[in-house]
Design a protein around this motif. Structure first.
Motif, PDB file in Angstrom:
ATOM      1  N   ILE A 124       0.841  -1.203   0.000  1.00  0.00           N
ATOM      2  CA  ILE A 124       0.000   0.000   0.000  1.00  0.00           C
ATOM      3  C   ILE A 124       0.877   1.254   0.000  1.00  0.00           C
ATOM      4  O   ILE A 124       0.654   2.175  -0.790  1.00  0.00           O
ATOM      5  N   GLU A 125       1.887   1.285   0.847  1.00  0.00           N
ATOM      6  CA  GLU A 125       2.802   2.431   0.888  1.00  0.00           C
ATOM      7  C   GLU A 125       3.515   2.610  -0.450  1.00  0.00           C
ATOM      8  O   GLU A 125       3.690   3.734  -0.932  1.00  0.00           O
ATOM      9  N   HIS A 161       3.883   5.964  -5.497  1.00  0.00           N
ATOM     10  CA  HIS A 161       3.887   6.101  -6.955  1.00  0.00           C
ATOM     11  C   HIS A 161       2.582   6.692  -7.486  1.00  0.00           C
ATOM     12  O   HIS A 161       2.320   6.653  -8.692  1.00  0.00           O
ATOM     13  N   ASN A 162       1.760   7.223  -6.566  1.00  0.00           N
ATOM     14  CA  ASN A 162       0.474   7.833  -6.938  1.00  0.00           C
ATOM     15  C   ASN A 162      -0.433   6.895  -7.711  1.00  0.00           C
ATOM     16  O   ASN A 162      -1.113   7.303  -8.664  1.00  0.00           O
ATOM     17  N   ILE A 163      -0.434   5.632  -7.304  1.00  0.00           N
ATOM     18  CA  ILE A 163      -1.304   4.630  -7.915  1.00  0.00           C
ATOM     19  C   ILE A 163      -2.534   4.460  -7.018  1.00  0.00           C
ATOM     20  O   ILE A 163      -2.415   4.163  -5.834  1.00  0.00           O
ATOM     21  N   LYS A 164      -3.712   4.649  -7.595  1.00  0.00           N
ATOM     22  CA  LYS A 164      -4.964   4.531  -6.850  1.00  0.00           C
ATOM     23  C   LYS A 164      -5.248   3.062  -6.535  1.00  0.00           C
ATOM     24  O   LYS A 164      -5.235   2.211  -7.431  1.00  0.00           O
ATOM     25  N   ILE A 165      -5.532   2.776  -5.284  1.00  0.00           N
ATOM     26  CA  ILE A 165      -5.942   1.439  -4.883  1.00  0.00           C
ATOM     27  C   ILE A 165      -7.445   1.335  -5.103  1.00  0.00           C
ATOM     28  O   ILE A 165      -8.213   2.146  -4.584  1.00  0.00           O
ATOM     29  N   LEU A 186      -6.361  -4.923 -14.688  1.00  0.00           N
ATOM     30  CA  LEU A 186      -6.415  -5.082 -13.247  1.00  0.00           C
ATOM     31  C   LEU A 186      -5.143  -5.755 -12.741  1.00  0.00           C
ATOM     32  O   LEU A 186      -4.738  -6.808 -13.240  1.00  0.00           O
ATOM     33  N   MET A 187      -4.513  -5.133 -11.764  1.00  0.00           N
ATOM     34  CA  MET A 187      -3.308  -5.657 -11.137  1.00  0.00           C
ATOM     35  C   MET A 187      -3.626  -5.950  -9.678  1.00  0.00           C
ATOM     36  O   MET A 187      -4.447  -5.267  -9.056  1.00  0.00           O
ATOM     37  N   GLU A 188      -2.947  -6.928  -9.132  1.00  0.00           N
ATOM     38  CA  GLU A 188      -3.145  -7.307  -7.733  1.00  0.00           C
ATOM     39  C   GLU A 188      -1.798  -7.597  -7.111  1.00  0.00           C
ATOM     40  O   GLU A 188      -0.970  -8.281  -7.707  1.00  0.00           O
ATOM     41  N   GLY A 234      -4.259 -15.267   1.608  1.00  0.00           N
ATOM     42  CA  GLY A 234      -3.409 -14.095   1.630  1.00  0.00           C
ATOM     43  C   GLY A 234      -4.232 -12.824   1.705  1.00  0.00           C
ATOM     44  O   GLY A 234      -5.458 -12.871   1.783  1.00  0.00           O
ATOM     45  N   THR A 235      -3.555 -11.703   1.644  1.00  0.00           N
ATOM     46  CA  THR A 235      -4.210 -10.396   1.668  1.00  0.00           C
ATOM     47  C   THR A 235      -3.801  -9.642   0.406  1.00  0.00           C
ATOM     48  O   THR A 235      -2.614  -9.596   0.068  1.00  0.00           O
ATOM     49  N   SER A 236      -4.793  -9.058  -0.271  1.00  0.00           N
ATOM     50  CA  SER A 236      -4.546  -8.412  -1.559  1.00  0.00           C
ATOM     51  C   SER A 236      -4.993  -6.966  -1.599  1.00  0.00           C
ATOM     52  O   SER A 236      -5.908  -6.565  -0.875  1.00  0.00           O
ATOM     53  N   VAL A 237      -4.349  -6.213  -2.480  1.00  0.00           N
ATOM     54  CA  VAL A 237      -4.812  -4.889  -2.893  1.00  0.00           C
ATOM     55  C   VAL A 237      -4.855  -4.889  -4.417  1.00  0.00           C
ATOM     56  O   VAL A 237      -4.027  -5.531  -5.082  1.00  0.00           O
ATOM     57  N   TYR A 238      -5.839  -4.187  -4.963  1.00  0.00           N
ATOM     58  CA  TYR A 238      -6.059  -4.139  -6.406  1.00  0.00           C
ATOM     59  C   TYR A 238      -5.854  -2.722  -6.925  1.00  0.00           C
ATOM     60  O   TYR A 238      -6.250  -1.751  -6.271  1.00  0.00           O
ATOM     61  N   PHE A 239      -5.289  -2.630  -8.131  1.00  0.00           N
ATOM     62  CA  PHE A 239      -5.012  -1.345  -8.767  1.00  0.00           C
ATOM     63  C   PHE A 239      -4.946  -1.597 -10.263  1.00  0.00           C
ATOM     64  O   PHE A 239      -5.185  -2.715 -10.710  1.00  0.00           O
ATOM     65  N   ARG A 240      -4.649  -0.592 -11.053  1.00  0.00           N
ATOM     66  CA  ARG A 240      -4.660  -0.753 -12.515  1.00  0.00           C
ATOM     67  C   ARG A 240      -3.358  -0.261 -13.153  1.00  0.00           C
ATOM     68  O   ARG A 240      -2.715   0.637 -12.641  1.00  0.00           O
ATOM     69  N   ASP A 241      -3.038  -0.877 -14.295  1.00  0.00           N
ATOM     70  CA  ASP A 241      -1.904  -0.403 -15.082  1.00  0.00           C
ATOM     71  C   ASP A 241      -2.384   0.774 -15.929  1.00  0.00           C
ATOM     72  O   ASP A 241      -3.568   1.122 -15.900  1.00  0.00           O
ATOM     73  N   PRO A 242      -1.495   1.440 -16.689  1.00  0.00           N
ATOM     74  CA  PRO A 242      -1.904   2.626 -17.455  1.00  0.00           C
ATOM     75  C   PRO A 242      -3.038   2.385 -18.453  1.00  0.00           C
ATOM     76  O   PRO A 242      -3.765   3.318 -18.793  1.00  0.00           O
ATOM     77  N   ASP A 243      -3.219   1.134 -18.933  1.00  0.00           N
ATOM     78  CA  ASP A 243      -4.304   0.839 -19.872  1.00  0.00           C
ATOM     79  C   ASP A 243      -5.589   0.399 -19.182  1.00  0.00           C
ATOM     80  O   ASP A 243      -6.606   0.212 -19.836  1.00  0.00           O
ATOM     81  N   GLY A 244      -5.539   0.194 -17.878  1.00  0.00           N
ATOM     82  CA  GLY A 244      -6.730  -0.223 -17.151  1.00  0.00           C
ATOM     83  C   GLY A 244      -6.781  -1.698 -16.804  1.00  0.00           C
ATOM     84  O   GLY A 244      -7.755  -2.154 -16.208  1.00  0.00           O
TER      85      GLY A 244
END
Length: 126
Positions: free
Chosen positions: A83-84, A89-93, A119-121, A107-117
């Motif tokens: 998360i930190e 890197h100013n990436i929205k979670i 889904l990354m985890e 496990g424990t996950s957080v999800y975010f997106r690459d520049p094209d949208g």
């Protein structure tokens, strides 16, 4: 039976420079110049990239398009570190932290997106 492991997978990006910056700076990959663009590598795993003026052969029956991939990467450390890292890197979670089940179990996950949208985890087992 012979041991089988994942060697690489393929995604499609719309902009080589944005993809390189994201996958190197945010995702910690090594950028390997390939053709008109890059491949990204983490040790023995690789992400092959289709992008502007570069497509592989053969391709899937329905070839991947920018923004329609869904990839999970293991975060080796507490999820608070992921998360930190994303915040730095100013990436929205988009979601998380939340409990998920992955290749190593719970496990424990957080999800975010690459520049094209796509889904990354980041998943942590700590």
């Amino acid at each position: 039976m012979t041991r089988i492991t994942l060697d690489h997978c393929v995604i499609h990006v719309s902009d080589w420079d944005k993809a390189r910056a994201f996958y190197v700076d945010v995702m910690g990959a090594e950028a390997i110049e390939f053709g008109n663009g890059y491949q990204f590598r983490w040790g023995e795993q690789q992400l092959n990239i289709h992008g502007p003026d570069q497509h592989g052969s053969p391709v899937a029956k329905l070839p991947v398009k920018p923004g329609n991939s869904d990839l999970c990467f293991r975060w080796h450390g507490p999820i608070s570190g992921a998360i930190e890292h994303l915040q730095a890197h100013n990436i929205k979670i988009e979601e998380g932290p939340s409990e998920r089940h992955g290749a190593m179990g719970q496990g424990t996950s957080v999800y975010f997106r690459d520049p094209d949208g796509s889904l990354m985890e980041f998943m942590s087992y700590e």
